[in-house]
Design an enzyme around this catalytic site. Structure first.
Site, PDB file in Angstrom:
ATOM      1  N   TYR A  12       3.279   9.816  -0.627  1.00 53.62           N
ATOM      2  CA  TYR A  12       4.363   9.212   0.175  1.00 53.62           C
ATOM      3  C   TYR A  12       5.737   9.404  -0.486  1.00 53.62           C
ATOM      4  O   TYR A  12       6.768   9.129   0.143  1.00 53.62           O
ATOM      5  CB  TYR A  12       4.128   7.712   0.414  1.00 53.62           C
ATOM      6  CG  TYR A  12       2.840   7.333   1.114  1.00 53.62           C
ATOM      7  CD1 TYR A  12       2.037   8.294   1.721  1.00 53.62           C
ATOM      8  CD2 TYR A  12       2.417   6.012   1.179  1.00 53.62           C
ATOM      9  CE1 TYR A  12       0.837   7.936   2.348  1.00 53.62           C
ATOM     10  CE2 TYR A  12       1.226   5.649   1.805  1.00 53.62           C
ATOM     11  CZ  TYR A  12       0.441   6.633   2.374  1.00 53.62           C
ATOM     12  OH  TYR A  12      -0.744   6.270   2.985  1.00 53.62           O
ATOM     13  N   HIS A  62      -7.633   9.561  -1.954  1.00 50.39           N
ATOM     14  CA  HIS A  62      -6.963   9.572  -0.642  1.00 50.39           C
ATOM     15  C   HIS A  62      -7.820  10.213   0.459  1.00 50.39           C
ATOM     16  O   HIS A  62      -7.911   9.701   1.567  1.00 50.39           O
ATOM     17  CB  HIS A  62      -5.607  10.281  -0.766  1.00 50.39           C
ATOM     18  CG  HIS A  62      -4.578   9.782   0.196  1.00 50.39           C
ATOM     19  ND1 HIS A  62      -3.243   9.705  -0.110  1.00 50.39           N
ATOM     20  CD2 HIS A  62      -4.695   9.353   1.475  1.00 50.39           C
ATOM     21  CE1 HIS A  62      -2.583   9.236   0.941  1.00 50.39           C
ATOM     22  NE2 HIS A  62      -3.437   9.017   1.918  1.00 50.39           N
ATOM     23  N   ASP A  74       0.840  -1.203   0.000  1.00 44.25           N
ATOM     24  CA  ASP A  74       0.000   0.000   0.000  1.00 44.25           C
ATOM     25  C   ASP A  74       0.876   1.254   0.000  1.00 44.25           C
ATOM     26  O   ASP A  74       1.559   1.551   0.983  1.00 44.25           O
ATOM     27  CB  ASP A  74      -0.885   0.019   1.254  1.00 44.25           C
ATOM     28  CG  ASP A  74      -1.816   1.230   1.263  1.00 44.25           C
ATOM     29  OD1 ASP A  74      -2.932   1.117   0.725  1.00 44.25           O
ATOM     30  OD2 ASP A  74      -1.408   2.296   1.783  1.00 44.25           O
ATOM     31  N   LYS A 120      -2.767   5.907  -4.393  1.00 44.21           N
ATOM     32  CA  LYS A 120      -3.881   6.828  -4.109  1.00 44.21           C
ATOM     33  C   LYS A 120      -3.634   8.172  -4.785  1.00 44.21           C
ATOM     34  O   LYS A 120      -2.486   8.619  -4.853  1.00 44.21           O
ATOM     35  CB  LYS A 120      -4.010   7.062  -2.588  1.00 44.21           C
ATOM     36  CG  LYS A 120      -3.883   5.793  -1.761  1.00 44.21           C
ATOM     37  CD  LYS A 120      -4.054   6.007  -0.273  1.00 44.21           C
ATOM     38  CE  LYS A 120      -3.677   4.762   0.508  1.00 44.21           C
ATOM     39  NZ  LYS A 120      -2.265   4.620   0.837  1.00 44.21           N
TER      40      LYS A 120
HETATM   41  P1  NAD Z   1       0.918   1.771  11.812  1.00 44.06           P
HETATM   42  O1  NAD Z   1      -0.228   1.756  12.736  1.00 44.06           O
HETATM   43  O2  NAD Z   1       1.103   0.675  10.833  1.00 44.06           O
HETATM   44  O3  NAD Z   1       2.204   1.900  12.740  1.00 44.06           O
HETATM   45  C1  NAD Z   1       3.481   2.035  12.194  1.00 44.06           C
HETATM   46  C2  NAD Z   1       4.471   2.304  13.309  1.00 44.06           C
HETATM   47  O4  NAD Z   1       4.569   1.172  14.163  1.00 44.06           O
HETATM   48  C3  NAD Z   1       5.861   2.562  12.787  1.00 44.06           C
HETATM   49  O5  NAD Z   1       6.449   3.563  13.556  1.00 44.06           O
HETATM   50  C4  NAD Z   1       6.578   1.244  12.978  1.00 44.06           C
HETATM   51  O6  NAD Z   1       7.938   1.414  13.157  1.00 44.06           O
HETATM   52  C5  NAD Z   1       5.905   0.710  14.224  1.00 44.06           C
HETATM   53  N1  NAD Z   1       5.886  -0.756  14.233  1.00 44.06           N
HETATM   54  C6  NAD Z   1       5.422  -1.560  13.265  1.00 44.06           C
HETATM   55  N2  NAD Z   1       5.527  -2.857  13.646  1.00 44.06           N
HETATM   56  C7  NAD Z   1       6.077  -2.859  14.870  1.00 44.06           C
HETATM   57  C8  NAD Z   1       6.430  -3.882  15.778  1.00 44.06           C
HETATM   58  N3  NAD Z   1       6.228  -5.162  15.494  1.00 44.06           N
HETATM   59  N4  NAD Z   1       6.987  -3.531  16.983  1.00 44.06           N
HETATM   60  C9  NAD Z   1       7.177  -2.230  17.300  1.00 44.06           C
HETATM   61  N5  NAD Z   1       6.872  -1.213  16.474  1.00 44.06           N
HETATM   62  C10 NAD Z   1       6.316  -1.514  15.259  1.00 44.06           C
HETATM   63  O7  NAD Z   1       0.890   3.210  11.106  1.00 44.06           O
HETATM   64  P2  NAD Z   1       0.779   3.817   9.676  1.00 44.06           P
HETATM   65  O8  NAD Z   1       2.047   3.715   8.923  1.00 44.06           O
HETATM   66  O9  NAD Z   1       0.219   5.185   9.873  1.00 44.06           O
HETATM   67  O10 NAD Z   1      -0.376   2.972   8.939  1.00 44.06           O
HETATM   68  C11 NAD Z   1      -0.123   1.838   8.131  1.00 44.06           C
HETATM   69  C12 NAD Z   1      -0.263   2.136   6.657  1.00 44.06           C
HETATM   70  O11 NAD Z   1      -1.573   2.634   6.388  1.00 44.06           O
HETATM   71  C13 NAD Z   1       0.638   3.274   6.142  1.00 44.06           C
HETATM   72  O12 NAD Z   1       1.979   2.867   6.003  1.00 44.06           O
HETATM   73  C14 NAD Z   1      -0.051   3.632   4.871  1.00 44.06           C
HETATM   74  O13 NAD Z   1       0.260   2.691   3.863  1.00 44.06           O
HETATM   75  C15 NAD Z   1      -1.503   3.546   5.278  1.00 44.06           C
HETATM   76  N6  NAD Z   1      -2.068   4.861   5.710  1.00 44.06           N
HETATM   77  C16 NAD Z   1      -3.086   5.397   4.980  1.00 44.06           C
HETATM   78  C17 NAD Z   1      -3.635   6.599   5.359  1.00 44.06           C
HETATM   79  C18 NAD Z   1      -4.755   7.170   4.548  1.00 44.06           C
HETATM   80  O14 NAD Z   1      -5.114   8.348   4.741  1.00 44.06           O
HETATM   81  N7  NAD Z   1      -5.347   6.418   3.659  1.00 44.06           N
HETATM   82  C19 NAD Z   1      -3.162   7.299   6.479  1.00 44.06           C
HETATM   83  C20 NAD Z   1      -2.131   6.735   7.213  1.00 44.06           C
HETATM   84  C21 NAD Z   1      -1.610   5.498   6.828  1.00 44.06           C
END
Ligand code: NAD
Length: 278
Positions: free
Chosen positions: A56, A114, A51, A81
């Site tokens: 990004y 988005h 994704d 997106k």
């Molecule tokens: P997330 O909830 O996936 O959290 C990511 C964070 O958690 C990072 O800092 C990572 O280092 C940490 N992490 C991941 N696995 C871990 C583990 N096992 N132990 C400890 N820490 C860990 O947050 P995100 O990136 O905001 O969301 C996931 C994905 O969703 C994004 O990468 C993106 O692709 C998508 N997204 C979309 C929108 C949207 O508006 N559509 C907004 C935000 C994110």
């Protein structure tokens, strides 16, 4: 809902396309070696869904990571997106071509609006519908659309969105929206499933992790899938990418699902779709 089987398993969208229910998010993964490696490691360890988004600024690296994985493009479910500033019919058409070029691919598996930019998203949707009719995208959807945005879009849409990607975690369930999407056959998808990393600071999840001998991340990601929600946790660290996917050898009991469901407090860590300035 399909059974949860393994990392390559999928939910079926309303047009019949299979969307792997588990994927890698790459928000804040830097273009270049960081994102290339993350995508390559993820695919090599079994992930089949990536994704990304134009905003990004890492689509080139995502494309390179897919190539470097050695797995054929057709086996990967690739999502991007259209960003807010590009919304509108013609500009979305252009943004789509730019994303394809950067990703070095001929098609997308899923293209999302988005954010619901007021006065623009209906025109943007017409562009997505046209690209879908031209078979340049296998599925089209939206992100950050609340029920009233969806209802408004549906007044003019000829294709019902196949997916709605929303902030979703135990503190933000939005059950009404979840039910609305389900009754309209719109697949729900979680962004920030790990509360952008804040979930690890919360004691409440530690007990259940201990009980199942799993990590907090694994508990929450498994909860997503058992709720029928696609999930795309982000990490650029190899071991975490592998560990986050180790959720197919256990299941959460009905009682413990209910315990997690009760944590909902309508709390957002990201912007509010009714009041964003992006
Ligand atoms: P997330 O909830 O996936 O959290 C990511 C964070 O958690 C990072 O800092 C990572 O280092 C940490 N992490 C991941 N696995 C871990 C583990 N096992 N132990 C400890 N820490 C860990 O947050 P995100 O990136 O905001 O969301 C996931 C994905 O969703 C994004 O990468 C993106 O692709 C998508 N997204 C979309 C929108 C949207 O508006 N559509 C907004 C935000 C994110």
């Amino acid at each position: 809902m399909s059974a949860i089987t393994d990392i390559k398993g999928s939910f079926t969208l309303h047009n019949g396309v299979k969307m792997p229910y588990f994927g890698l998010g790459v928000y804040l993964s830097k273009d270049g070696s960081e994102v290339i490696n993350a995508v390559k490691w993820a695919i090599q360890s079994g992930y089949r869904h990536i994704d990304t988004a134009a905003i990004y600024n890492n689509e080139e690296g995502v494309g390179e990571g897919i190539k470097a994985s050695g797995i054929p493009r057709e086996d990967i479910f690739l999502v991007s997106k259209v960003w807010n500033s590009e919304q509108g019919y013609d500009s979305t058409m252009e943004a789509f071509e730019t994303s394809l070029q950067k990703l070095n691919t001929e098609y997308l598996d899923l293209y999302l609006i988005h954010w619901p930019v007021k006065g623009k998203y209906k025109e943007t949707w017409k562009a997505l519908e046209e690209l879908y009719r031209q078979k340049r995208i296998r599925a089209i959807g939206v992100s950050n659309f609340l029920q009233h945005h969806l209802e408004d879009l549906l007044t003019e849409a000829s294709i019902v969105p196949m997916v709605n990607q929303m902030e979703f975690h135990p503190y933000l369930v939005q059950q009404g929206l979840l039910d609305f999407c389900k009754s309209n056959k719109i697949q729900y998808e979680a962004w920030s499933p790990l509360m952008q990393g804040k979930i690890f600071e919360m004691d409440v999840f530690k007990e259940m992790a201990g009980k199942y001998k799993k990590t907090i991340a694994q508990i929450v990601l498994r909860w997503d899938l058992q709720k029928g929600v696609v999930t795309i946790p982000k990490s650029s660290k190899r071991q975490r990418i592998i560990d986050n996917a180790a959720i197919f050898d256990f299941s959460i009991s009905k009682e413990d699902m209910a315990v997690l469901d009760k944590l909902d407090k309508g709390k957002r860590f990201g912007p509010d779709p009714d009041n964003f300035d992006l």
